[in-house]
Design a protein around this motif. Structure first.
Motif, PDB file in Angstrom:
ATOM      1  N   GLU A 159       0.810  -1.219   0.000  1.00 40.75           N
ATOM      2  CA  GLU A 159       0.000   0.000   0.000  1.00 40.75           C
ATOM      3  C   GLU A 159       0.852   1.283   0.000  1.00 40.75           C
ATOM      4  N   PRO A 160       1.957   1.341   0.745  1.00 42.85           N
ATOM      5  CA  PRO A 160       2.776   2.562   0.706  1.00 42.85           C
ATOM      6  C   PRO A 160       3.402   2.843  -0.671  1.00 42.85           C
ATOM      7  N   LYS A 161       3.425   1.852  -1.546  1.00 40.17           N
ATOM      8  CA  LYS A 161       3.998   2.030  -2.871  1.00 40.17           C
ATOM      9  C   LYS A 161       3.019   2.649  -3.857  1.00 40.17           C
ATOM     10  N   PHE A 162       1.739   2.692  -3.504  1.00 43.01           N
ATOM     11  CA  PHE A 162       0.741   3.260  -4.407  1.00 43.01           C
ATOM     12  C   PHE A 162       0.860   4.776  -4.440  1.00 43.01           C
ATOM     13  N   ILE A 163       0.669   5.362  -5.625  1.00 48.16           N
ATOM     14  CA  ILE A 163       0.654   6.816  -5.709  1.00 48.16           C
ATOM     15  C   ILE A 163      -0.739   7.356  -5.371  1.00 48.16           C
ATOM     16  N   LYS A 164      -1.743   6.509  -5.511  1.00 46.78           N
ATOM     17  CA  LYS A 164      -3.108   6.850  -5.106  1.00 46.78           C
ATOM     18  C   LYS A 164      -3.788   5.593  -4.616  1.00 46.78           C
ATOM     19  N   ILE A 165      -4.592   5.749  -3.578  1.00 43.39           N
ATOM     20  CA  ILE A 165      -5.405   4.655  -3.047  1.00 43.39           C
ATOM     21  C   ILE A 165      -6.800   4.789  -3.662  1.00 43.39           C
ATOM     22  N   ILE A 166      -7.443   3.654  -3.894  1.00 44.50           N
ATOM     23  CA  ILE A 166      -8.837   3.634  -4.327  1.00 44.50           C
ATOM     24  C   ILE A 166      -9.646   3.157  -3.123  1.00 44.50           C
ATOM     25  N   PRO A 167      -9.991   4.055  -2.203  1.00 47.82           N
ATOM     26  CA  PRO A 167     -10.610   3.631  -0.941  1.00 47.82           C
ATOM     27  C   PRO A 167     -11.960   2.936  -1.116  1.00 47.82           C
ATOM     28  N   GLY A 168     -12.706   3.329  -2.127  1.00 46.72           N
ATOM     29  CA  GLY A 168     -14.025   2.736  -2.332  1.00 46.72           C
ATOM     30  C   GLY A 168     -13.977   1.247  -2.601  1.00 46.72           C
ATOM     31  N   PHE A 169     -12.881   0.763  -3.197  1.00 47.14           N
ATOM     32  CA  PHE A 169     -12.794  -0.668  -3.469  1.00 47.14           C
ATOM     33  C   PHE A 169     -12.864  -1.478  -2.182  1.00 47.14           C
ATOM     34  N   GLY A 170     -11.972  -1.170  -1.237  1.00 42.56           N
ATOM     35  CA  GLY A 170     -11.944  -1.917   0.017  1.00 42.56           C
ATOM     36  C   GLY A 170     -13.218  -1.753   0.820  1.00 42.56           C
ATOM     37  N   GLU A 171     -13.752  -0.536   0.818  1.00 41.74           N
ATOM     38  CA  GLU A 171     -14.992  -0.276   1.557  1.00 41.74           C
ATOM     39  C   GLU A 171     -16.133  -1.117   1.002  1.00 41.74           C
ATOM     40  N   TYR A 172     -16.283  -1.098  -0.330  1.00 37.14           N
ATOM     41  CA  TYR A 172     -17.385  -1.843  -0.942  1.00 37.14           C
ATOM     42  C   TYR A 172     -17.147  -3.349  -0.840  1.00 37.14           C
ATOM     43  N   PHE A 173     -15.893  -3.779  -0.984  1.00 37.07           N
ATOM     44  CA  PHE A 173     -15.589  -5.204  -0.851  1.00 37.07           C
ATOM     45  C   PHE A 173     -16.008  -5.713   0.530  1.00 37.07           C
ATOM     46  N   ARG A 174     -15.660  -4.974   1.576  1.00 38.26           N
ATOM     47  CA  ARG A 174     -16.040  -5.409   2.926  1.00 38.26           C
ATOM     48  C   ARG A 174     -17.559  -5.383   3.102  1.00 38.26           C
ATOM     49  N   GLN A 175     -18.209  -4.389   2.530  1.00 37.27           N
ATOM     50  CA  GLN A 175     -19.667  -4.302   2.640  1.00 37.27           C
ATOM     51  C   GLN A 175     -20.342  -5.521   2.022  1.00 37.27           C
ATOM     52  N   ILE A 176     -19.973  -5.880   0.799  1.00 35.78           N
ATOM     53  CA  ILE A 176     -20.627  -7.025   0.175  1.00 35.78           C
ATOM     54  C   ILE A 176     -20.153  -8.348   0.776  1.00 35.78           C
ATOM     55  N   SER A 177     -18.956  -8.362   1.321  1.00 32.93           N
ATOM     56  CA  SER A 177     -18.466  -9.581   1.982  1.00 32.93           C
ATOM     57  C   SER A 177     -19.233  -9.851   3.266  1.00 32.93           C
ATOM     58  N   ILE A 214     -20.255 -13.496   4.441  1.00 31.12           N
ATOM     59  CA  ILE A 214     -19.596 -14.213   5.535  1.00 31.12           C
ATOM     60  C   ILE A 214     -19.792 -13.569   6.900  1.00 31.12           C
ATOM     61  N   GLY A 215     -20.559 -12.500   6.955  1.00 33.72           N
ATOM     62  CA  GLY A 215     -20.800 -11.837   8.233  1.00 33.72           C
ATOM     63  C   GLY A 215     -19.663 -10.900   8.627  1.00 33.72           C
ATOM     64  N   LEU A 216     -19.615 -10.607   9.909  1.00 36.86           N
ATOM     65  CA  LEU A 216     -18.666  -9.609  10.413  1.00 36.86           C
ATOM     66  C   LEU A 216     -17.203 -10.021  10.287  1.00 36.86           C
ATOM     67  N   LYS A 217     -16.937 -11.287   9.991  1.00 39.66           N
ATOM     68  CA  LYS A 217     -15.553 -11.714   9.757  1.00 39.66           C
ATOM     69  C   LYS A 217     -14.919 -10.892   8.636  1.00 39.66           C
TER      70      LYS A 217
END
Length: 155
Positions: free
Chosen positions: A82-100, A104-107
């Motif tokens: 992650e520190p090597k990225f010049i830009k983060i795409i925060p929505g990806f991780g947020e949406y991935f966790r939401q649909i996950s 699989i629940g809160l895990k």
């Protein structure tokens, strides 16, 4: 067609047992993209960086890393890349966790899944090692939006 590469991060997986990496390769090529290279590395920052750097200088526009995104001490993928990225795409991780959470629940909340742009204008996705998680990410987020993201970073 978009060139892509894969890095599987695992202390135990081999070419024969890398189901997540194989799933990613198959799903991406079936969607019409071009497979360039896959590396299987240990949960070791130097090995991860070495594989990442090789894909940075390749024709890949997408780098898909699976494994090492959890909260165990040995999970170093997020901290390493992650520190090597010049830009983060925060929505990806947020949406991935939401649909996950639906699957699989809160895990899902312990996943550090994220995405970012490399200094070579590639999109790099950091995914969990679970094949089901990779399937969720590819089918519900990455493949439906891949063309849009590539256009955005090449403006």
């Amino acid at each position: 067609m978009i060139d892509f590469g894969i890095i599987t991060v695992s202390d135990t997986r081999t070419k024969e047992t890398d189901k997540s990496g194989q799933y990613i390769q198959n799903a991406m090529t079936e969607a019409g993209n071009t497979f360039i290279q896959k590396y299987i590395v240990k949960d070791d920052s130097q090995q991860i960086v070495d594989a990442y750097n090789k894909l940075l200088v390749s024709s890949c526009k997408i780098i898909l890393v699976n494994g090492g995104t959890g909260i165990a001490r040995r999970d170093v993928t997020i901290d390493t890349l992650e520190p090597k990225f010049i830009k983060i795409i925060p929505g990806f991780g947020e949406y991935f966790r939401q649909i996950s959470i639906e699957e699989i629940g809160l895990k899902a909340l312990v996943s550090g899944a994220t995405a970012g742009i490399t200094d070579s204008d590639q999109i790099c996705y950091l995914l969990p090692g679970s094949t089901n998680a990779c399937k969720t990410a590819l089918e519900r987020i990455i493949l439906p939006d891949i063309d849009h993201l590539i256009k955005e970073i090449t403006k």
